[in-house]
Enzyme design. Structure first.
Site, PDB file in Angstrom:
ATOM      1  N   GLY A  25       0.840  -1.184   0.000  1.00 35.01           N
ATOM      2  CA  GLY A  25       0.000   0.000   0.000  1.00 35.01           C
ATOM      3  C   GLY A  25       0.875   1.233   0.000  1.00 35.01           C
ATOM      4  O   GLY A  25       2.094   1.149  -0.138  1.00 35.01           O
ATOM      5  N   VAL A  30       4.204  -5.496   2.871  1.00 33.63           N
ATOM      6  CA  VAL A  30       4.167  -6.593   3.836  1.00 33.63           C
ATOM      7  C   VAL A  30       4.654  -7.875   3.154  1.00 33.63           C
ATOM      8  O   VAL A  30       4.191  -8.229   2.074  1.00 33.63           O
ATOM      9  CB  VAL A  30       2.746  -6.794   4.403  1.00 33.63           C
ATOM     10  CG1 VAL A  30       2.729  -7.942   5.415  1.00 33.63           C
ATOM     11  CG2 VAL A  30       2.236  -5.509   5.038  1.00 33.63           C
ATOM     12  N   ASP A 139      -7.768   4.701  12.587  1.00 37.73           N
ATOM     13  CA  ASP A 139      -7.900   4.391  11.162  1.00 37.73           C
ATOM     14  C   ASP A 139      -8.735   3.122  10.961  1.00 37.73           C
ATOM     15  O   ASP A 139      -8.308   2.193  10.290  1.00 37.73           O
ATOM     16  CB  ASP A 139      -6.515   4.244  10.529  1.00 37.73           C
ATOM     17  CG  ASP A 139      -6.558   4.256   9.009  1.00 37.73           C
ATOM     18  OD1 ASP A 139      -7.514   4.828   8.438  1.00 37.73           O
ATOM     19  OD2 ASP A 139      -5.642   3.695   8.383  1.00 37.73           O
TER      20      ASP A 139
END
Length: 172
Positions: A25, A30, A139
């Site tokens: 992202g 990751v 978030d």
């Protein structure tokens, strides 16, 4: 496939074997990795190097990682380790082989009421616990809720977005 960062692979080689990209992202990449000392797979979240150049960001990131590592709840994704190696900042977390709530919604279109209530109860319990520990998520969104193969949810990405936003404002 995204290539593995070879300098990080070498720096972490005695503790983790990076295997494959599992997500990317705007704020992190990751990787799935194997941790031989514990005979388990973990997820290593690597932040973009331009954040590591900001010492105040690294300090806030370190504090955030320590705070998250303290959280012990069945529906909060555990943080096992964090650090900075050769200009790369990373977090090591439990590896969850599944997807996100966003993936589930995209795949199913709608979520049955009973399933939605179960997910909300798990995520709500995680948030309630975090709040009792003076930690605010900041978030909440479907892509920050992981769902494992058994349907259990794990809240992730506490505060990292806020840290990145603060760094971007500071840099600007």
């Amino acid at each position: 496939m995204h290539s593995l960062p070879q300098d990080l692979v070498a720096a972490l080689a005695d503790r983790y074997a990076l295997e494959e990209l599992v997500g990317q992202g705007g704020m992190a990449t990751v990787f799935k990795a194997y941790q031989p000392s514990m005979d388990r797979y973990v997820a290593i979240k690597i932040l973009p190097s331009h954040f590591t150049e900001d010492e105040s960001f690294v300090g806030r990131f370190t504090q955030e990682a320590r705070t998250l590592a303290r959280l012990e709840h069945p529906h909060i994704l555990p943080v096992h380790d964090y650090g900075e190696e050769d200009g790369t900042t990373y977090l090591v977390m439990r590896y969850v082989k599944a997807g996100t709530l966003k993936d589930l919604i995209n795949r199913e279109g709608t979520v049955r009421l009973r399933e939605a209530a179960r997910i909300l109860a798990q995520v709500g319990g995680a948030l309630d616990y975090a709040h009792s520990q003076d930690v605010i998520h900041r978030d909440i969104k479907p892509s920050n809720v992981l769902i494992d193969e058994r349907g259990n949810t794990f809240l992730t990405d506490f505060g990292i977005a806020k840290l990145v936003a603060e760094t971007a404002q500071f840099t600007a």
